[in-house]
Enzyme design. Structure first.
Site, mmCIF file in Angstrom:
data_model
loop_
_atom_site.group_PDB
_atom_site.id
_atom_site.type_symbol
_atom_site.label_atom_id
_atom_site.label_comp_id
_atom_site.label_asym_id
_atom_site.label_seq_id
_atom_site.Cartn_x
_atom_site.Cartn_y
_atom_site.Cartn_z
ATOM 1 N N ASP A 110 -10.992 2.959 4.136
ATOM 2 C CA ASP A 110 -11.458 1.530 4.038
ATOM 3 C C ASP A 110 -12.783 1.369 3.870
ATOM 4 O O ASP A 110 -13.146 0.263 3.241
ATOM 5 C CB ASP A 110 -10.795 0.735 5.246
ATOM 6 N N LYS A 148 0.839 -1.271 0.092
ATOM 7 C CA LYS A 148 0.117 0.095 -0.001
ATOM 8 C C LYS A 148 0.916 1.001 -0.058
ATOM 9 O O LYS A 148 0.471 2.212 -0.801
ATOM 10 C CB LYS A 148 -1.080 0.018 1.137
ATOM 11 N N GLN A 207 -4.494 -1.391 9.765
ATOM 12 C CA GLN A 207 -4.271 -3.017 8.947
ATOM 13 C C GLN A 207 -4.903 -3.740 9.859
ATOM 14 O O GLN A 207 -4.669 -3.901 11.084
ATOM 15 C CB GLN A 207 -2.957 -3.049 8.541
#
Ligand code: NAP
Length: 285
Positions: free
Chosen positions: A120, A53, A97
């Site tokens: 997200d 990412k 994460q």
């Protein structure tokens, strides 16, 4: 003749080129997009995801900050960091994460992120926006799948879409996105009786069960679009999806479409995260 391939890597490259242009325009206006990625603990798979990412950001003109913490980091300390990033005007997206260590409540963490920075798309607010058809940040994986389906040029209106999996991060948002595109949607899960019957009646199948050979050649009919979200490993340790790729590709025939693993949904997921970060930066004032 086998089905056509939906090349997630090529589509991702195309969208990323647009990301670079939009990020450059924002930077020129003094508003360079910024993403903060937080990793707690030393899960090796998470470390790879996070690295990818951050690299994708660097490659496409998005400023990124990677904060790595020991697995022993307390929940309060993590929430404090999120609060600081919420207040930081150079950061437009915040991603923690998952999974986080057991002593940290993932829901509390997700809800602590400012909704405008929830790239997200996992927060209750983002889920509600999707559910209500309001604009907002969409979860990257299902959104990437939608782009892949759209890339076939096959209209979704009135088609029967079968989603295998009902997780909050993939299956459910996928079903809502398909519904919004006027497909008729069936959601299957581990308690579904006769998965084969549902899949056989599908025009579009999105497999997100996390189990090899969930979709086999005898389950599909020619002309279907099959998107494989699963990430599993075969006996040789090779990455594979939920779909028995070669046999299903044959069974779908030349009018069908199928996405491979690797090279399908994976590259699209990171790409849509970049798009979300950009969208959040463009919306920030
Ligand atoms: P998850 O939370 O484990 O959910 C899996 C879902 O599949 C559950 O709803 C489960 O049903 C259902 N399921 C399991 N076995 C089934 C079966 N035999 N038949 C029908 N349904 C079944 O997983 P997830 O986070 O949604 O992810 C799904 C897969 O996609 C995983 O392999 C994951 O690694 C992969 N993934 C890939 C990407 C990417 O970027 N490539 C991103 C996200 C996820 P129940 O609800 O009844 O348990």
């Amino acid at each position: 003749m086998p089905a056509q391939i939906i090349d997630g890597k090529a589509l991702a490259q195309q969208i990323r080129a647009e990301v670079s242009v939009r990020a450059g325009a924002l930077a020129a206006a003094g508003r360079r997009p910024g993403l903060a990625v937080i990793l707690v603990g030393d899960d090796p798979a998470s470390a790879v995801y996070v690295r990818n990412k951050v690299k994708a950001c660097a490659d496409h003109g998005i400023h990124s900050v990677l904060e790595k913490y020991d697995a022993a980091l307390g929940e309060a300390a993590l929430l404090e960091r999120i609060a600081a990033l919420n207040a930081d005007p150079s950061i437009h997206g915040i991603l923690v994460q998952m999974p986080v260590p057991r002593h940290i409540d993932p829901h509390r963490v997700i809800e602590a992120i400012d909704a405008r920075k929830d790239v997200d798309g996992f927060s209750v607010r983002s889920a509600g926006e999707l559910m209500s058809g309001l604009p907002g940040l969409r979860p990257a994986t299902p959104w990437g799948c939608m782009k892949m389906i759209e890339s076939t040029g096959v209209p979704l209106r009135g088609r029967h879409a079968v989603v295998i999996g009902r997780s909050n991060t993939v299956g459910k948002p996928m079903a809502l996105l398909l519904l919004q595109a006027d497909a008729t949607v069936t959601v299957c899960h581990s308690r579904t009786a006769d998965l084969k019957r549902h899949v056989q009646s599908a025009d579009i199948v999105v497999a997100a069960a996390g189990r090899r050979r969930t979709v086999t050649a005898d389950m599909v009919r020619p002309g279907t679009i099959v998107i494989d979200v699963g990430t599993n490993h075969d006996e040789a340790g090779k990455l594979c999806g939920d779909v028995d790729f070669a046999a299903v590709r044959e069974a779908l025939g030349p009018a069908g479409w199928i996405s491979p693993v690797p090279g399908g949904v994976g590259p699209m997921t990171i790409t849509m995260l970049l798009v979300n970060t950009l969208q959040a930066a463009e919306a920030a004032r």
